[in-house]
Design an enzyme around this catalytic site. Structure first.
Site, PDB file in Angstrom:
ATOM      1  N   GLU A  63      16.964-115.263 -45.209  1.00  0.00           N
ATOM      2  CA  GLU A  63      17.848-115.386 -44.043  1.00  0.00           C
ATOM      3  C   GLU A  63      18.202-116.858 -43.824  1.00  0.00           C
ATOM      4  O   GLU A  63      17.431-117.757 -44.190  1.00  0.00           O
ATOM      5  CB  GLU A  63      17.116-114.822 -42.811  1.00  0.00           C
ATOM      6  CG  GLU A  63      17.929-114.916 -41.538  1.00  0.00           C
ATOM      7  CD  GLU A  63      17.365-114.056 -40.396  1.00  0.00           C
ATOM      8  OE1 GLU A  63      16.207-113.600 -40.494  1.00  0.00           O
ATOM      9  OE2 GLU A  63      18.107-113.847 -39.425  1.00  0.00           O
ATOM     10  N   ASN A  82      21.780-104.994 -38.572  1.00  0.00           N
ATOM     11  CA  ASN A  82      20.361-105.355 -38.594  1.00  0.00           C
ATOM     12  C   ASN A  82      19.788-105.173 -37.193  1.00  0.00           C
ATOM     13  O   ASN A  82      20.334-105.734 -36.228  1.00  0.00           O
ATOM     14  CB  ASN A  82      20.191-106.820 -39.015  1.00  0.00           C
ATOM     15  CG  ASN A  82      18.759-107.303 -38.834  1.00  0.00           C
ATOM     16  OD1 ASN A  82      17.878-106.975 -39.623  1.00  0.00           O
ATOM     17  ND2 ASN A  82      18.498-108.053 -37.761  1.00  0.00           N
ATOM     18  N   GLU A  83      18.742-104.408 -37.084  1.00  0.00           N
ATOM     19  CA  GLU A  83      18.079-104.215 -35.778  1.00  0.00           C
ATOM     20  C   GLU A  83      19.129-104.056 -34.675  1.00  0.00           C
ATOM     21  O   GLU A  83      19.102-104.753 -33.659  1.00  0.00           O
ATOM     22  CB  GLU A  83      17.093-105.357 -35.499  1.00  0.00           C
ATOM     23  CG  GLU A  83      16.002-105.438 -36.534  1.00  0.00           C
ATOM     24  CD  GLU A  83      14.859-106.396 -36.205  1.00  0.00           C
ATOM     25  OE1 GLU A  83      14.917-107.088 -35.181  1.00  0.00           O
ATOM     26  OE2 GLU A  83      13.883-106.413 -36.996  1.00  0.00           O
ATOM     27  N   TYR A 130       6.405-105.776 -38.823  1.00  0.00           N
ATOM     28  CA  TYR A 130       5.631-106.980 -39.131  1.00  0.00           C
ATOM     29  C   TYR A 130       4.177-106.771 -38.749  1.00  0.00           C
ATOM     30  O   TYR A 130       3.876-106.029 -37.800  1.00  0.00           O
ATOM     31  CB  TYR A 130       6.191-108.183 -38.363  1.00  0.00           C
ATOM     32  CG  TYR A 130       7.510-108.671 -38.925  1.00  0.00           C
ATOM     33  CD1 TYR A 130       7.534-109.545 -39.995  1.00  0.00           C
ATOM     34  CD2 TYR A 130       8.722-108.228 -38.394  1.00  0.00           C
ATOM     35  CE1 TYR A 130       8.736-109.994 -40.530  1.00  0.00           C
ATOM     36  CE2 TYR A 130       9.937-108.671 -38.923  1.00  0.00           C
ATOM     37  CZ  TYR A 130       9.927-109.552 -39.993  1.00  0.00           C
ATOM     38  OH  TYR A 130      11.115-109.989 -40.520  1.00  0.00           O
ATOM     39  N   GLU A 157      12.143-105.314 -43.884  1.00  0.00           N
ATOM     40  CA  GLU A 157      11.472-106.486 -43.295  1.00  0.00           C
ATOM     41  C   GLU A 157      10.016-106.108 -43.073  1.00  0.00           C
ATOM     42  O   GLU A 157       9.717-105.205 -42.278  1.00  0.00           O
ATOM     43  CB  GLU A 157      12.120-106.907 -41.968  1.00  0.00           C
ATOM     44  CG  GLU A 157      13.453-107.611 -42.159  1.00  0.00           C
ATOM     45  CD  GLU A 157      14.005-108.241 -40.891  1.00  0.00           C
ATOM     46  OE1 GLU A 157      13.200-108.664 -40.024  1.00  0.00           O
ATOM     47  OE2 GLU A 157      15.243-108.299 -40.777  1.00  0.00           O
ATOM     48  N   GLN A 211       9.579-113.798 -45.486  1.00  0.00           N
ATOM     49  CA  GLN A 211      10.812-113.989 -46.218  1.00  0.00           C
ATOM     50  C   GLN A 211      10.493-114.753 -47.501  1.00  0.00           C
ATOM     51  O   GLN A 211       9.351-115.148 -47.693  1.00  0.00           O
ATOM     52  CB  GLN A 211      11.799-114.745 -45.355  1.00  0.00           C
ATOM     53  CG  GLN A 211      12.213-113.974 -44.101  1.00  0.00           C
ATOM     54  CD  GLN A 211      13.424-114.560 -43.387  1.00  0.00           C
ATOM     55  OE1 GLN A 211      14.058-115.500 -43.853  1.00  0.00           O
ATOM     56  NE2 GLN A 211      13.738-113.994 -42.214  1.00  0.00           N
TER      57      GLN A 211
HETATM   58  O1  AHR Z   1      12.602-112.184 -40.111  1.00  0.00           O
HETATM   59  C1  AHR Z   1      12.834-112.739 -38.867  1.00  0.00           C
HETATM   60  C2  AHR Z   1      13.576-111.802 -37.931  1.00  0.00           C
HETATM   61  O2  AHR Z   1      12.783-110.709 -37.630  1.00  0.00           O
HETATM   62  C3  AHR Z   1      14.839-111.185 -38.440  1.00  0.00           C
HETATM   63  O3  AHR Z   1      15.942-112.023 -38.321  1.00  0.00           O
HETATM   64  C4  AHR Z   1      15.000-109.985 -37.563  1.00  0.00           C
HETATM   65  O4  AHR Z   1      15.694-108.944 -38.206  1.00  0.00           O
HETATM   66  C5  AHR Z   1      13.572-109.605 -37.226  1.00  0.00           C
HETATM   67  O5  AHR Z   1      13.408-109.384 -35.898  1.00  0.00           O
END
Ligand code: AHR
Length: 538
Positions: free
Chosen positions: A62, A207-208, A288, A343, A392
């Site tokens: 990103e 995205n999201e 995450y 992600e 990432q």
């Molecule tokens: O990876 C960091 C961020 O986490 C991304 O931009 C977003 O999609 C997620 O919330």
């Protein structure tokens, strides 16, 4: 702790008597210690499962902090060796990972990205309000990204702007990228240095969108999704038929709980009732390992308690994937739609002194174990989970690579991805085992985790993680359907759970060779505490 696929084997006590009868192969054999109890594995190679899609080893880059700028792009004028502005050292390291695809340009950034600002000789300087409010030079745009992919040998996974863009803007981007016809956009692409159409393998539609991508309800997102799916076409003549067709990935859930299960349900239900005019091939899942927001666990300088807590939390990925897969099964029993975990990874407190919003963290042996556990989960769900992108790639969150000006280091996570390369596109082979337990501070985790796979050459691979940071373990695999002659590979461990590689000591956590003992149908491996090991059985 009984693995879901497992049946219970009699616990074998001290392994010494067992090991004595094995042939010792090679000098790098790690002698078992008295504390190394045995975990029995049963592997029937004649009963293969799904393909472990190479796309499970995808990456995410990103426009965030030093992920792209400095991490990948230094510009052609930089004294740092580069090819057309793209760092040679980073490219060489990534090539060894056989990166299958790279998701770009975001993340939250994608929903504010306007591709026209990133082409041509004059690049408008814009802002990056999501990540530190810094300026965005747009020096790294479409052509630079595609050049980077070509240099590392990966496919493009482009996330188009649904939040502040339009279907028309995205459709024109795809025409610019992919058409072979002499349109104005194709001529512009040629004038910018690339007459031939590019290949775009994967398209992320937003995205999201339930959060940073526009705070949409499922209904609102669905109306966007249908329009983007209809109008954002890939015109590349080489991509009009399966298996080369561009795959479209819809925004999916961001966790578990009713908000997320309702999201998955709504998208999948709409897909089941779709008309000829729109379709998708994948549903994204973001998750995450963070434990609590805002991220507050340290990425370095922590102890066993934080080690155990983070690993326990990361294992939740299995339940999450299972929950959403079950909803998808309701509407798509043939598993046409892939669950795309685009992600995932650890998200810790930012390193002290790092710039706010740049998501800078260290990467320790704990992250190596975390990476292996998640890859194993994806492999076990390979029928449905056919793509994943760790967050990432460079300098951001759970990165493969850290850079500091001209210096570069490979993280423990990088080493796991490199060790797992032979599992790309291999066939999953079920393993039955009793994982045992590792208990710390009242929390109980499995002591070991194992997956097996058979590659195209018919070779069997075992990937074994010893989660216990204090006790070695011997795994003894009894194989059916193959007679092993030898087994060897690499193991990754470290002095401490929080050991990291630094620019001063970049090899503190690095893999070393390991050999197994083979006798008859059995392969035995003694694994150091807190280790990840991958071996091939010849
Ligand atoms: O990876 C960091 C961020 O986490 C991304 O931009 C977003 O999609 C997620 O919330």
């Amino acid at each position: 702790m009984l693995h879901t696929l497992a049946r219970r084997f009699g616990q074998v006590g001290c392994c010494c008597s067992l090991v004595l009868g094995y042939a010792l192969i090679g000098p790098a054999f790690v002698p078992p210690t008295a504390a190394a109890e045995t975990v029995a594995l049963s592997i029937d190679v004649s009963k293969p499962g799904a393909k472990i899609d190479r796309n499970l080893f995808g990456q995410f880059a990103e426009h965030l902090g030093h992920g792209v700028y400095e991490g990948v792009w230094v510009g052609p004028e930089s004294p740092i060796p580069s090819t057309r502005g793209i760092r040679n050292d980073v490219v060489a390291a990534l090539k060894a990972l056989k990166v299958p695809n790279v998701r770009w340009p975001g993340g939250c950034f994608a929903d504010e990205y306007h591709w026209r600002k990133g082409i041509g000789p004059q690049r408008a300087v814009t802002l990056n309000p999501n990540w530190g409010g810094v300026t965005e030079s747009n020096a790294f745009g479409t052509h630079e990204f595609m050049d980077f992919l070509e240099q590392i040998g990966a496919e493009a996974f482009i996330s188009v702007n649904v939040g502040t863009g339009t279907p028309q803007e995205a459709a024109e981007w795809l025409e610019y990228l992919t058409t072979a016809q002499p349109t104005a956009l194709a001529k512009e692409r040629a004038a910018n240095g690339h007459p031939a159409p590019y290949k775009v393998a994967y398209l992320g539609i937003g995205n999201e969108s339930w959060d940073c991508g526009g705070n949409m309800t499922p209904e609102h997102y669905l109306s966007q999704l249908k329009a983007y799916s209809r109008f954002v076409r890939n015109f590349n003549p080489a991509q009009q038929q399966d298996p080369h067709r561009m795959l479209k990935i819809a925004v999916g859930p961001g966790g578990d709980g009713p908000r997320w299960t309702e999201w998955t349900d709504a998208i999948m239900k709409a897909w089941q009732g779709r008309s000829w005019s729109w379709d998708i091939d994948g549903l994204s899942l973001h998750s995450y390992t963070v434990v609590k927001w805002p991220p507050s666990y340290e990425s370095a300088g922590f102890g066993e308690t934080e080690y155990a807590q983070i690993l326990k939390s990361t294992l939740e990925m299995d339940r999450l994937v299972a929950t959403h897969s079950a909803i998808m099964d309701k509407y798509d029993p043939q598993k046409k739609i892939a669950l795309v975990v685009d992600e995932w990874g650890s998200w810790y407190a930012p390193l002290p002194g790092s710039k706010e919003g740049f998501l800078v963290q260290q990467n320790s042996q704990r992250d190596a174990i975390l990476a292996a556990l998640n890859l194993n989960i994806f492999a076990r769900h390979a029928e449905r989970v056919r793509m994943a992108n760790i967050a990432q790639m460079v300098n951001v969150l759970q990165a493969m690579i850290l850079t500091d000006k001209e210096k570069m280091l490979l993280t423990p996570t990088y080493h796991v991805f490199r060790m797992y390369v032979p599992l790309q596109d291999a066939t999953f082979v079920p393993v039955a085992f009793d994982a045992g337990t590792y208990t710390h501070g009242g929390g109980t985790l499995p002591r070991v985790d194992v997956i097996a796979a058979k590659d195209a050459a018919g070779r069997l691979w075992l990937a074994v993680t010893n989660l216990d940071p204090n006790r070695p373990v011997t795994v003894e695999a009894t194989l059916a359907g193959v007679t092993p002659k030898s087994a060897a590979g690499e193991t990754l461990t470290a002095p401490r759970v929080d050991s990291v590689n630094t620019f001063e000591a970049p090899k503190t956590v690095s893999p070393k060779p390991i050999q197994a003992q083979v006798r008859g149908k059995s392969v035995a491996l003694t694994l150091e505490p807190k280790s990840v090991t991958v071996v091939s059985v010849e």
